[in-house]
Design an enzyme around this catalytic site. Structure first.
Site, PDB file in Angstrom:
ATOM      1  N   ALA A 194       0.846  -1.192   0.000  1.00  0.00           N
ATOM      2  CA  ALA A 194       0.000   0.000   0.000  1.00  0.00           C
ATOM      3  C   ALA A 194       0.878   1.238   0.000  1.00  0.00           C
ATOM      4  CB  ALA A 194      -0.905   0.013   1.226  1.00  0.00           C
ATOM      5  N   ASN A 201       0.067   8.079  -0.289  1.00  0.00           N
ATOM      6  CA  ASN A 201      -0.166   9.361  -0.977  1.00  0.00           C
ATOM      7  C   ASN A 201      -1.053  10.277  -0.138  1.00  0.00           C
ATOM      8  OD1 ASN A 201       0.867   7.944  -3.408  1.00  0.00           O
ATOM      9  ND2 ASN A 201      -1.089   6.889  -3.237  1.00  0.00           N
ATOM     10  N   HIS A 255      -0.647   1.803   9.201  1.00  0.00           N
ATOM     11  CA  HIS A 255       0.698   2.211   8.764  1.00  0.00           C
ATOM     12  C   HIS A 255       0.614   3.370   7.766  1.00  0.00           C
ATOM     13  CE1 HIS A 255       4.948   1.400   7.501  1.00  0.00           C
ATOM     14  NE2 HIS A 255       4.505   1.884   6.361  1.00  0.00           N
ATOM     15  N   GLU A 256      -0.204   3.195   6.741  1.00  0.00           N
ATOM     16  CA  GLU A 256      -0.271   4.250   5.724  1.00  0.00           C
ATOM     17  C   GLU A 256      -0.886   5.517   6.313  1.00  0.00           C
ATOM     18  OE1 GLU A 256       1.574   3.495   3.465  1.00  0.00           O
ATOM     19  OE2 GLU A 256       1.483   1.305   3.528  1.00  0.00           O
ATOM     20  N   HIS A 282       1.692   7.442   8.280  1.00  0.00           N
ATOM     21  CA  HIS A 282       2.647   8.187   7.445  1.00  0.00           C
ATOM     22  C   HIS A 282       2.216   9.640   7.243  1.00  0.00           C
ATOM     23  CE1 HIS A 282       5.852   5.604   6.153  1.00  0.00           C
ATOM     24  NE2 HIS A 282       5.103   4.738   5.505  1.00  0.00           N
TER      25      HIS A 282
HETATM   26  N1  BES Z   1       5.741   3.843   1.250  1.00  0.00           N
HETATM   27  C1  BES Z   1       5.477   2.451   1.271  1.00  0.00           C
HETATM   28  C2  BES Z   1       5.033   1.918  -0.055  1.00  0.00           C
HETATM   29  C3  BES Z   1       6.090   1.845  -1.108  1.00  0.00           C
HETATM   30  C4  BES Z   1       7.227   1.160  -0.917  1.00  0.00           C
HETATM   31  C5  BES Z   1       5.935   2.440  -2.313  1.00  0.00           C
HETATM   32  C6  BES Z   1       8.175   1.073  -1.927  1.00  0.00           C
HETATM   33  C7  BES Z   1       6.890   2.374  -3.299  1.00  0.00           C
HETATM   34  C8  BES Z   1       8.011   1.690  -3.109  1.00  0.00           C
HETATM   35  C9  BES Z   1       4.390   2.104   2.273  1.00  0.00           C
HETATM   36  O1  BES Z   1       4.236   2.993   3.317  1.00  0.00           O
HETATM   37  C10 BES Z   1       4.795   0.811   2.883  1.00  0.00           C
HETATM   38  O2  BES Z   1       5.728   0.790   3.618  1.00  0.00           O
HETATM   39  N2  BES Z   1       4.101  -0.264   2.526  1.00  0.00           N
HETATM   40  C11 BES Z   1       4.422  -1.586   2.932  1.00  0.00           C
HETATM   41  C12 BES Z   1       3.447  -2.112   3.940  1.00  0.00           C
HETATM   42  C13 BES Z   1       3.740  -1.629   5.315  1.00  0.00           C
HETATM   43  C14 BES Z   1       2.668  -2.037   6.286  1.00  0.00           C
HETATM   44  C15 BES Z   1       5.065  -2.087   5.842  1.00  0.00           C
HETATM   45  C16 BES Z   1       4.381  -2.420   1.698  1.00  0.00           C
HETATM   46  O3  BES Z   1       3.855  -1.955   0.703  1.00  0.00           O
HETATM   47  O4  BES Z   1       4.860  -3.544   1.726  1.00  0.00           O
HETATM   48 ZN    ZN Z   2       5.586   2.765   4.889  1.00  0.00          ZN
END
Ligand code: BES
Ligand code: ZN
Length: 898
Positions: free
Chosen positions: A271, A274, A306-307, A310
């Protein structure tokens, strides 16, 4: 596709840009084959940077026109990925405007980075460097600007048009644009380009209005395709709990009038945060009891949180450059871990809640050990703040995330909850609206805590490799003292040979002969205090002397997994069994069981004729039958350590031998304890409607584990129970648990059960992912079993499979490569050749997904010589592939480098 030789980017090369952006006005004329993006920028000289040209970055863009202050620039220097323009002469004012028109083809974008189509809609993914695939821009996180966005699209096909912030206008287009409509969005906060998002699709919405802590009304929306709208309830509840928690625990409030979350079926990651428009992989958003397991429910709540978190840790305060990624990710993972622990504990508050908290901690430790420890011991090892990278997408790693969260947790341990909170408050007061570094964060934590010395602590940001803490204790019966020596060392990692001692908080308890903790008194202290205390190890070695003890204690070290290290302590089997039965710290009690199981597994792997020791089975039986213990905890403690983790502990790693050992252990534990397991199934069986609740989830987890052991051992009554539960289940946790038990057995019923499951869920992509994963991960339990590779090959041509959908790739190929080492590393090398074939095929469509699959072989040098000889040519074959992406080239290049 980028075909140039990979460039290494260095953290030490950071330079601010001479020209930054204050305002962005984007216009999208959306069309799958031919989208026109008009970008109007207000650019400003950056007084903090030396003079230089305006720099715009792009990737696979077709530039239609470019104007600076209304005129074509005289001599722009244009390459495929960079435009440099000297701003001179009469344009040398403090601000200039730029107008850039770009053409892109979203339907041809198979990398799912930038603007792409999925199931007929438009979606974006801009982190880390996807915005430059949409339009020319100084696409770096230290450029923070205000965005206004106009979307224009066919109204029938794309009735919903979303972007960041507030909706400030919408309507139908006139003249020559029949059937098209527009929406205009304005984000009131400055943000870096990686937080830009748009969605244009045919979606339904689940919405709620709530009041924030200051009494403002906000609109919460969850968007998905209409037929899945009834699956959004859990995500909505999760979002509201996350909003409340951040208000209470950190005093942080939602800052927008509306907060939107959108589900998409094709997404590389889990996820994305944005601003005001989170985009989610549908597997981490949509759930009903019939389609999602307890684990899915927990993951959805954690990722939604989590999102959302952020919004403050990442968006309001962001990263100066991508080397600082752990600033937002490590901190936000720590926050979501704490959130989940609080939620689980709160739901079982009348049973104490502590066990639920411990169960969560154990889950997190298991992930760290299974994913991060191997990474830190291989060719990709890097500090949580890396010094260099070739492709930033390869650095969204377990190290940056999970070890990063452990580093924040250690800060929390050292400063205490209140000191940590004070540091967070100061962090926002200094840096709101800015792009900062990890140093800024740690400095502010120190400043908020009376100058607490964190200089040495900074080494956690600089050094790679998992530290070892070697502990030894000497009991002195004559004076009732116990002398504990702790020594630390960190192994060399690529490019980093010398390591300095770290600040390691080691939480310690001492257990008396009666199994109870003793109150601890260190030499020099007047009286005994708590039963667990945190020792601070800062030197290579330190001695701690406990006094006033009545008898020889059993040490329980690194309680709660107080630091991301490997603890080395000589304990015989009897002592591990003692701690399994008595350690007051649930994490360590679980760890004692894991250590015992690891010892047995490695001994059995080394000697095919060895038997599973009776004392081990007895220790498992004691835990299993301890009705005072939370079932969720028992399920964790009685599950064998993961294969990936065990392979990391085995040198040379021999997956086939280890698999043989695990099969023998499963069978012995299943057969010898058959009556106990059957008893568990009977007693813990739940009746009534499904609810997502940690108490119920724990019971279901233990029953499912019981079925696994019984089925593995071929216990007739157990197999019958699994079949009956599979047929009668009213929720996915039970149905899938029973199916998994059957599939992980030699029972002939497995084939029919898989077919029945498929027929029931044939139209449900997310459930079919489970069906693919289960088969890719299945072990061979009898000589007649088909090899996993043969099965995976058949499934590759299943009509529901697609190499373009990341979830399908992760379910089928990811599971086979990562979660089935015993079969993947077949002696004939067939798995390795298949790996190369698939990585090359994937790389042509989606380098990020290919690179993730490529990582499955990075630790190949730890394997037996025979396996290494089989793997090496496949690595070389991938490396030689024409047009290989920078993503895969970095992973495989580092794997083969000497
Ligand atoms: N910012 C990330 C998503 C992301 C990561 C976008 C790499 C582009 C490149 C998001 O906040 C995130 O960390 N997502 C994790 C899940 C989270 C609960 C650890 C993911 O997508 O695995
Ligand atoms: Zn993240």
């Amino acid at each position: 596709m980028r075909t140039e030789t990979p460039q290494t980017i260095l953290r030490s090369d950071y330079q601010p840009l001479a020209w930054t952006v204050t305002d962005v006005d984007l216009h999208f004329a959306l069309d799958p084959a031919n989208t026109l993006v008009t970008s109007r920028l207000t650019l400003k000289r950056n007084p903090a940077a030396p003079a230089g040209p305006l720099v715009l970055l792009g990737d696979e863009l077709e530039l239609m026109s470019l104007k600076i202050d209304g005129c074509e620039p005289a001599a722009p220097r244009i390459t495929d990925t960079r435009i440099e323009i000297d701003i001179s002469g009469d344009l040398a004012g403090d601000t200039v405007s730029a107008e850039i028109v770009t053409r892109i083809a979203p339907e041809k974008n198979t990398s799912l980075s930038g603007l792409y189509t999925s199931r007929g809609g438009f979606f974006t993914q801009c982190e880390a460097e996807g915005f430059r695939r949409i339009t020319w821009f100084p696409d770096r996180p230290d450029v923070m600007a205000r965005f206004t966005v106009t979307l224009e699209a066919d109204k029938a096909k794309y009735p919903v048009l979303l972007s960041n912030g507030n909706l400030i206008g919408q309507g139908d287009l006139a003249d020559g644009n029949t059937g098209r409509h527009f929406a205009r969005w304005e984000d009131p906060f400055v943000k870096p380009s990686y937080l830009f998002a748009l969605v244009a699709a045919d979606l339904a919405v689940n919405e709620r209005k709530i009041k924030t802590m200051s009494g403002r009304e906000v609109l919460l929306q969850i968007w998905t395709e209409a037929d899945a709208i009834d699956r959004t309830g859990h995500a909505m509840e999760s979002l509201i709990r996350a909003i409340r928690w951040d208000e209470e625990r950190f005093g942080l409030e939602l800052d927008l009038e509306r907060f939107m979350v959108v589900a998409v079926s094709d997404f590389n990651m889990g996820a994305m945060e944005n601003k005001g428009l989170n985009i989610f992989n549908s597997k981490l958003l949509l759930a009903t009891p019939e389609t999602a397991t307890d684990v899915d429910y927990e993951n959805i709540e954690a990722v939604v949180a989590h999102e959302y978190f952020h919004n403050w840790t990442g968006n309001r305060v962001t990263c100066r450059d991508w080397f600082q990624l752990t600033l937002k990710e490590g901190l936000t993972v720590f926050r979501d871990q704490e959130f989940t622990a609080d939620m689980l504990a709160g739901m079982v508050a009348n049973e104490g809640g502590d066990s639920a908290r411990a169960v969560k901690r154990i889950d997190d430790v298991r992930v760290l050990r299974a994913a991060q420890f191997p990474e830190d011991a291989g060719p990709m090892a890097h500090p949580i703040r890396p010094d260099s990278y070739q492709e930033i997408n390869n650095f969204y790693t377990a190290t940056v995330y999970e070890k990063g969260a452990e580093v924040i947790r250690m800060l929390h341990t050292l400063l205490g909850q209140e000191g940590f909170r004070n540091g967070m408050d100061l962090y926002f007061s200094y840096f709101d609206g800015q792009a900062v570094t990890c140093d800024d964060f740690v400095e502010v934590m120190s400043e908020a805590n009376n100058g607490f010395d964190l200089d040495q602590f900074m080494r956690w940001y600089e050094q790679a490799g998992t530290p070892r803490v070697k502990a030894s204790g000497v009991w002195n019966a004559a004076d009732g003292s116990y002398t504990l020596t702790l020594a630390q060392s960190t192994p060399a990692t690529p490019g980093q040979h010398v390591k300095q001692p770290l600040v390691i908080p080691v939480a310690v308890g001492l257990i008396g002969a009666d199994g109870r903790d003793v109150a601890l008194r260190l030499e020099g202290e007047a009286q005994p205090g708590a039963t667990t205390r945190v020792l601070k190890l800062t030197e290579d070695a330190q001695v701690f002397r406990f006094v006033g003890l009545a008898g020889e204690p059993v040490p329980s070290l690194l309680r709660g997994f107080s630091a991301p290290v490997i603890l080395e302590l000589d304990e015989d089997d009897a002592r591990l069994a003692f701690r399994m039965a008595h350690d007051a710290d649930p994490c360590n009690r679980w760890d004692a069981a894991q250590r015992y199981a690891e010892r047995v597994a490695l001994a059995l792997a080394a000697d095919p004729a060895a038997m599973v020791p009776e004392a081990f089975v007895a220790a498992f039986r004691t835990l299993l039958n301890d009705g005072a213990l939370d079932p969720a905890f028992r399920a964790q403690a009685l599950a064998l350590p993961g294969e990936a983790y065990l392979l990391e502990r085995m040198l040379p790693a021999d997956p086939a031998a280890l698999r043989g050992a695990l099969v023998r252990m499963m069978r012995a534990l299943g057969a010898t304890l058959a009556a106990d397991w059957l008893d568990v199934v009977e007693r813990l069986q739940l009746a009534g409607a499904y609810r997502y609740h940690p108490g119920d989830a724990g019971r279901r987890a233990l029953v499912n584990l019981a079925l696994r052991y019984l089925a593995a051992a071929g216990v007739g009554e157990g197999l019958a129970l699994a079949e009956a539960r599979f047929a009668a289940a009213t929720n996915m946790t039970e149905r899938f648990g029973a199916l998994a038990a059957l599939v992980q057995s030699a029972s002939p019923a497995r084939t029919a059960a898989l077919q029945a499951f498929h027929d029931r869920h044939r139209d449900d992509a997310l459930v079919l992912d489970k069906w693919f994963a289960l088969q890719a991960g299945a072990w061979s339990w009898d000589a007649a079993a088909e090899s996993a590779l043969a099965r995976v090959r058949v499934l590759l041509s299943d009509p529901s499979f697609s190499l373009s959908n990341p979830n399908k790739v992760y379910a089928l190929l990811g599971t086979f490569f990562r979660a089935n080492p015993g079969e993947f590393h077949a002696a004939d090398g067939s798995g390795h050749a298949f790996w190369a074939e698939q990585v090359i095929a994937l790389d042509a469509r989606n380098p990020q997904v290919a690179a993730r699959m490529a990582r499955a072989l990075e630790n190949w040098r730890r394997f037996t010589p025979t396996l290494q000889a089989s793997i090496r040519p496949q690595l070389e074959r991938v490396l030689a592939a024409e047009g290989l992406s920078a993503d895969v080239a970095e992973i495989v290049g580092k794997a083969v480098a000497e």
